[in-house]
Design a protein around this motif. Structure first.
Motif, short mmCIF file in Angstrom:
data_model
loop_
_atom_site.label_atom_id
_atom_site.label_comp_id
_atom_site.label_asym_id
_atom_site.label_seq_id
_atom_site.Cartn_x
_atom_site.Cartn_y
_atom_site.Cartn_z
N TRP A 35 -96.90 9.43 -25.00
CA TRP A 35 -96.26 9.28 -26.29
C TRP A 35 -96.08 10.69 -26.87
O TRP A 35 -97.05 11.46 -26.95
N TYR A 36 -94.84 10.96 -27.28
CA TYR A 36 -94.53 12.21 -27.96
C TYR A 36 -94.13 11.88 -29.40
O TYR A 36 -93.57 10.82 -29.68
N VAL A 37 -94.38 12.83 -30.29
CA VAL A 37 -94.01 12.67 -31.69
C VAL A 37 -93.18 13.86 -32.13
O VAL A 37 -93.39 14.99 -31.68
N GLN A 38 -92.21 13.58 -32.98
CA GLN A 38 -91.38 14.65 -33.53
C GLN A 38 -91.38 14.51 -35.04
O GLN A 38 -90.73 13.61 -35.60
N TYR A 39 -92.13 15.40 -35.70
CA TYR A 39 -92.16 15.42 -37.17
C TYR A 39 -90.87 16.05 -37.67
O TYR A 39 -90.24 16.84 -36.96
N PRO A 40 -90.45 15.72 -38.87
CA PRO A 40 -89.19 16.25 -39.39
C PRO A 40 -89.11 17.77 -39.28
O PRO A 40 -90.01 18.47 -39.74
N GLY A 41 -88.06 18.23 -38.64
CA GLY A 41 -87.84 19.66 -38.50
C GLY A 41 -88.69 20.36 -37.48
O GLY A 41 -88.66 21.59 -37.37
N LEU A 44 -90.74 18.32 -30.39
CA LEU A 44 -91.49 17.24 -29.79
C LEU A 44 -92.87 17.73 -29.38
O LEU A 44 -93.02 18.76 -28.73
N GLN A 45 -93.88 16.93 -29.75
CA GLN A 45 -95.26 17.31 -29.43
C GLN A 45 -95.94 16.14 -28.74
O GLN A 45 -95.68 14.98 -29.07
N LEU A 46 -96.85 16.46 -27.86
CA LEU A 46 -97.58 15.42 -27.16
C LEU A 46 -98.61 14.77 -28.09
O LEU A 46 -99.39 15.46 -28.74
N LEU A 47 -98.57 13.45 -28.14
CA LEU A 47 -99.50 12.68 -28.96
C LEU A 47 -100.68 12.21 -28.10
O LEU A 47 -101.84 12.33 -28.48
N VAL A 81 -102.15 4.09 -41.19
CA VAL A 81 -101.21 5.20 -41.18
C VAL A 81 -101.25 5.98 -42.49
O VAL A 81 -101.64 5.45 -43.54
N GLN A 82 -100.81 7.23 -42.39
CA GLN A 82 -100.73 8.10 -43.56
C GLN A 82 -99.28 8.54 -43.74
O GLN A 82 -98.48 8.49 -42.80
N TRP A 83 -98.98 9.02 -44.94
CA TRP A 83 -97.63 9.50 -45.22
C TRP A 83 -97.20 10.56 -44.21
O TRP A 83 -96.06 10.62 -43.78
N SER A 84 -98.16 11.37 -43.79
CA SER A 84 -97.87 12.46 -42.86
C SER A 84 -97.54 11.98 -41.44
O SER A 84 -97.16 12.78 -40.59
N ASP A 85 -97.68 10.69 -41.19
CA ASP A 85 -97.31 10.14 -39.88
C ASP A 85 -95.81 9.84 -39.81
O ASP A 85 -95.32 9.42 -38.75
N THR A 86 -95.10 10.02 -40.89
CA THR A 86 -93.65 9.84 -40.88
C THR A 86 -93.04 10.77 -39.85
O THR A 86 -93.19 11.99 -39.92
N ALA A 87 -92.37 10.18 -38.86
CA ALA A 87 -91.88 10.96 -37.72
C ALA A 87 -91.11 10.04 -36.79
O ALA A 87 -91.02 8.83 -37.00
N GLU A 88 -90.57 10.65 -35.72
CA GLU A 88 -89.93 9.91 -34.64
C GLU A 88 -90.91 9.89 -33.47
O GLU A 88 -91.48 10.92 -33.11
N TYR A 89 -91.08 8.72 -32.87
CA TYR A 89 -92.06 8.56 -31.79
C TYR A 89 -91.33 8.16 -30.51
O TYR A 89 -90.52 7.22 -30.50
N PHE A 90 -91.63 8.88 -29.44
CA PHE A 90 -90.97 8.64 -28.16
C PHE A 90 -92.00 8.30 -27.08
O PHE A 90 -92.97 9.05 -26.90
N THR A 105 -88.64 5.56 -31.83
CA THR A 105 -88.88 4.72 -33.00
C THR A 105 -89.08 5.63 -34.20
O THR A 105 -89.93 6.53 -34.17
N SER A 106 -88.28 5.39 -35.21
CA SER A 106 -88.41 6.16 -36.45
C SER A 106 -89.40 5.46 -37.37
O SER A 106 -89.19 4.31 -37.74
#
Lengths: 111, 113
Positions: A35-41, A44-47, A81-90, A105-106
């Protein structure tokens, strides 16, 4: 080639709600799962990742995922979840040196 | 923390023009990937290098796209001529020879007018 399905395109949750994002891949064999995550701006980072062993994998920031071989699934979960988890998940599957990504998934977390 | 460097971050061009993107992987990473990500979709592999050799370019539209990694370090992806449908994010990723995960750069967003 693998096909990776992410069933939820957009998810909106309130803070402290539990999260589960679905991921299925198309067929069995020796695969590595990510699972990778992409926070706004951001990039992609490994989750988290699964290679072998315990099918319940723990990642960063309180995320975990469960590999169910019989269902070709690797669902992502977080109990609160926290507000800071807002992101795109791949979700991604690696097979024979190739990576195959789902459509993402947004997730929007409302404070 | 070492990062994958990409430039430019943003590129606006007119169709039929040439564009080029540059990627510098994490030092020591032998494998380099170029992905294209269209809005609302996941990354799709364009080309994969192992050192300076192409491992997989089966999805690279070779009539207009080219990629090179001459010294097995940094890499350039070129599009000539650009078409409207090429508007996308172009992602570079690298991995260590023995590692099994990808490290991504911030991407280069291309808009073709």
């Amino acid at each position: 080639a693998q096909s990776v399905s992410q069933h939820n395109h957009h998810v909106i949750l309130s803070e402290a709600a539990s999260l589960e994002l679905g991921c299925n891949y198309s067929y069995g064999g020796t695969v590595n799962l990510f699972w990778y995550v992409q926070y706004p701006g951001q990039h992609l980072q490994l989750l988290l990742k699964y290679f072998s062993g315990d099918p319940l994998v723990k990642g960063i920031k309180g995320f975990e995922a469960e590999f169910i071989k019989s269902k070709f699934s690797f669902n992502l979960r977080k109990p609160s979840v926290q507000w800071s988890d807002t992101a795109e998940y791949f979700c991604a599957v690696k097979e024979n040196g190739q990576f195959y990504f789902g459509t993402g998934t947004s997730l929007t977390v409302i404070p | 923390e070492a990062e994958v460097a990409q430039s430019p971050r943003y590129k606006i061009t007119e169709k039929s023009q040439a564009v080029a993107f540059w990627c510098d992987p994490i030092s020591g990473h032998a494998t380099l990937y170029w992905y294209r990500q269209i809005l609302g979709q996941g990354p799709e592999l364009l080309v994969q290098f192992q050192d300076e050799s192409v491992v997989d370019d089966s999805q690279l539209p070779k009539d207009r796209f080219s990629a090179e990694r001459l010294k097995g370090v940094d890499s350039t992806l070129k599009i000539q001529p650009a078409e409207l449908g090429d508007s996308a994010m172009y992602l570079c990723a690298s991995s260590h020879r023995l590692a099994r995960e990808l490290f991504f750069g911030e991407g280069s967003r291309l808009t073709v007018l």
